[in-house]
Design a protein around this motif. Structure first.
Motif, PDB file in Angstrom:
ATOM      1  N   ALA A  96       0.988   3.166  22.136  1.00 34.91           N
ATOM      2  CA  ALA A  96       1.248   4.006  23.303  1.00 34.91           C
ATOM      3  C   ALA A  96      -0.064   4.053  24.069  1.00 34.91           C
ATOM      4  CB  ALA A  96       1.700   5.396  22.868  1.00 34.91           C
ATOM      5  N   CYS A  97      -0.036   4.596  25.315  1.00 39.06           N
ATOM      6  CA  CYS A  97      -1.220   4.437  26.175  1.00 39.06           C
ATOM      7  C   CYS A  97      -2.434   5.226  25.688  1.00 39.06           C
ATOM      8  CB  CYS A  97      -0.878   4.784  27.619  1.00 39.06           C
ATOM      9  SG  CYS A  97      -0.990   6.545  28.008  1.00 39.06           S
ATOM     10  N   GLY A  98      -2.176   6.360  25.024  1.00 38.10           N
ATOM     11  CA  GLY A  98      -3.277   7.154  24.501  1.00 38.10           C
ATOM     12  C   GLY A  98      -3.922   8.081  25.526  1.00 38.10           C
ATOM     13  N   ARG A  99      -3.504   8.017  26.780  1.00 31.92           N
ATOM     14  CA  ARG A  99      -4.176   8.787  27.824  1.00 31.92           C
ATOM     15  C   ARG A  99      -3.247   9.744  28.575  1.00 31.92           C
ATOM     16  NH1 ARG A  99      -5.757   3.598  28.177  1.00 31.92           N
ATOM     17  NH2 ARG A  99      -4.235   3.192  29.783  1.00 31.92           N
ATOM     18  N   CYS A 100      -1.952   9.486  28.584  1.00 29.45           N
ATOM     19  CA  CYS A 100      -1.055  10.294  29.429  1.00 29.45           C
ATOM     20  C   CYS A 100      -0.848  11.681  28.810  1.00 29.45           C
ATOM     21  CB  CYS A 100       0.281   9.579  29.599  1.00 29.45           C
ATOM     22  SG  CYS A 100       1.282   9.550  28.105  1.00 29.45           S
ATOM     23  N   HIS A 101      -0.158  12.534  29.557  1.00 30.65           N
ATOM     24  CA  HIS A 101       0.121  13.895  29.100  1.00 30.65           C
ATOM     25  C   HIS A 101       0.847  13.878  27.746  1.00 30.65           C
ATOM     26  CE1 HIS A 101       1.910  17.867  28.968  1.00 30.65           C
ATOM     27  NE2 HIS A 101       3.086  17.283  28.878  1.00 30.65           N
ATOM     28  N   PHE A 102       1.829  12.983  27.615  1.00 30.57           N
ATOM     29  CA  PHE A 102       2.588  12.931  26.362  1.00 30.57           C
ATOM     30  C   PHE A 102       1.690  12.522  25.196  1.00 30.57           C
ATOM     31  CE2 PHE A 102       6.077  12.033  29.502  1.00 30.57           C
ATOM     32  CZ  PHE A 102       6.776  13.220  29.289  1.00 30.57           C
ATOM     33  N   CYS A 103       0.907  11.470  25.403  1.00 27.38           N
ATOM     34  CA  CYS A 103       0.031  10.995  24.326  1.00 27.38           C
ATOM     35  C   CYS A 103      -0.955  12.073  23.903  1.00 27.38           C
ATOM     36  CB  CYS A 103      -0.727   9.743  24.766  1.00 27.38           C
ATOM     37  SG  CYS A 103       0.285   8.258  24.708  1.00 27.38           S
ATOM     38  N   ARG A 104      -1.495  12.794  24.884  1.00 29.17           N
ATOM     39  CA  ARG A 104      -2.522  13.788  24.559  1.00 29.17           C
ATOM     40  C   ARG A 104      -1.938  15.019  23.891  1.00 29.17           C
ATOM     41  NH1 ARG A 104      -4.895  15.457  29.226  1.00 29.17           N
ATOM     42  NH2 ARG A 104      -3.674  14.054  30.537  1.00 29.17           N
ATOM     43  N   LEU A 110       7.190   9.733  23.656  1.00 28.91           N
ATOM     44  CA  LEU A 110       7.785   9.775  24.994  1.00 28.91           C
ATOM     45  C   LEU A 110       6.923   9.065  26.043  1.00 28.91           C
ATOM     46  CD1 LEU A 110       9.019  13.501  24.999  1.00 28.91           C
ATOM     47  CD2 LEU A 110      10.291  11.457  24.343  1.00 28.91           C
ATOM     48  N   CYS A 111       5.805   8.484  25.629  1.00 30.11           N
ATOM     49  CA  CYS A 111       4.887   7.802  26.546  1.00 30.11           C
ATOM     50  C   CYS A 111       5.617   6.705  27.324  1.00 30.11           C
ATOM     51  CB  CYS A 111       3.739   7.178  25.748  1.00 30.11           C
ATOM     52  SG  CYS A 111       2.618   6.159  26.744  1.00 30.11           S
ATOM     53  N   GLU A 112       5.318   6.632  28.620  1.00 27.82           N
ATOM     54  CA  GLU A 112       5.941   5.622  29.470  1.00 27.82           C
ATOM     55  C   GLU A 112       5.570   4.207  29.016  1.00 27.82           C
ATOM     56  OE1 GLU A 112       5.291   5.072  33.978  1.00 27.82           O
ATOM     57  OE2 GLU A 112       6.104   7.093  33.701  1.00 27.82           O
TER      58      GLU A 112
HETATM   59 ZN   LIG Z   1       0.835   7.667  26.867  1.00 23.36          ZN
END
Ligand SMILES: [Zn+2]
Ligand SMILES: [Zn+2]
Length: 342
Positions: A96-104, A110-112
């Motif tokens: 997952a991206c590790g940076r978005c609101h969901f990841c954090r 749910l990460c895009e």
């Molecule tokens: Zn993410």
């Protein structure tokens, strides 16, 4: 390496051999990745959804499989967490991206930019697989490679669905569908909520017998009426009819959790039978489960080791993956199907 690859989408009814056994170059681990020599890989209903196009891989050919157990063969230049020979697992969440609101916020499921193992990138129906070391898990010693594989998807997502159901001790829990995930949920519920009675709805008598052996309080056909109304129900079926039937069994304020990545279209018309007062009024809720976060996988592995939850497994050779998938499609299920590879 040998791998079973998916070249083309289509229904199992039209093609009973959707995967082809091929020889291809071994993958090379980059940066933080590890190269895993696969020993077992679980066979999941989601593979049918991928093959039949309900959750299609973005690129073909692809190697399916997202319940991988194996040993670390080599590590990329920046990977430091695991040593050679260490046993690890890989689950549905590949990155997952590790940076978005969901990841954090721990909702990386749910990460895009969520990438799924064996759909968005190559998975474990092969002799080797790679993954970032941050998305690999140490596997508790109490499990054999075959027992551990189904824990990684069926178990982890079962754990997430149990958590999302919000079940409390003494409440009645229903399970509609009784495949790999549900039988593990039954074990988890018994352990964590000893005064909760579990009601199992399953079409096949074999599955109902199996549920009773595992201590289900009551079992019945998907359309049967249980002796009591239920607080929580988890649906793991691919169909819509059980959803309507489950809603009718809920108490006021009850919650239905749908643990399915996609539903099949064939019986969608059943939804027209939805009767608001009977099925939804009285503050009944419906919630779906999407993917898994890393915390689900690690928490669940710990719980499973604690209670020595050893799934019933049925082993197949890698080259027989198509047969395992066809049996899964035909709902010939007793426990979890696992490919034995290494
Ligand atoms: Zn993410
Ligand atoms: Zn799965």
């Amino acid at each position: 390496m040998k791998a079973m690859i998916l070249n083309q989408l289509g229904t199992i009814a039209d093609n009973k051999n959707p995967l082809a056994l091929v020889d291809m170059p071994d993958p090379v681990p980059r940066d933080k990745e590890i190269l895993i020599k696969v020993s077992t890989c679980g066979v999941c209903h989601t593979e049918l959804d991928e093959i039949e196009g309900r959750t299609p891989p973005p690129k073909l050919p692809v190697i399916l499989g997202h319940q991988i157990i194996g040993r670390v063969q080599t590590s990329g230049a920046a990977a430091t967490k695991f040593s050679k020979g260490e046993r690890v697992g890989v689950a549905w969440i590949h990155s997952a991206c590790g940076r978005c609101h969901f990841c954090r916020s721990g909702a990386e499921n749910l990460c895009e930019r969520f990438k799924a193992t064996g759909r968005d990138v190559h998975g474990g129906y092969a002799e080797y697989a790679t993954v970032s070391e941050d998305f690999a898990y140490k596997i508790p010693e109490v499990f054999t490679d075959s027992q551990a594989a189904p824990l990684l998807c069926a178990g982890a997502i079962g754990y997430r669905s149990m958590r999302l159901s919000g079940v409390e001790d003494h409440q009645n829990m229903g399970l509609t569908g009784f495949g790999a995930s549900a039988h593990l949920v039954l074990n988890m519920v018994h352990h964590k909520y000893p005064n909760t009675n579990v009601f199992v709805f399953a079409r096949s008598k074999k599955e109902r017998d199996f549920a009773r052996q595992l201590g289900a309080f009551w079992t019945g056909d998907t359309a049967a009426e249980p002796p009591e109304k239920l607080d929580r129900i988890i649906d793991t079926t691919p169909a819509w009819k059980p959803v309507i039937e489950a809603l009718a069994c809920l108490k006021p304020g009850g919650r239905l959790v749908i643990n399915a990545i996609r539903k099949e279209e064939s019986d969608k018309k059943t939804l027209l039978n939805l009767d608001y007062p009977r099925h939804l009024w009285q503050e009944k809720e419906i919630k779906s489960v999407a993917n898994v976060a890393r915390a689900d996988v690690s928490e669940f592995l710990q719980l499973a080791a604690e209670i020595q939850m050893k799934p019933e497994v049925q082993e197949f050779e890698l080259k027989d993956a198509n047969r395992a998938l066809v049996e899964l499609k035909q709902r010939k299920i007793r426990g979890a199907k696992v490919l034995k590879i290494g």
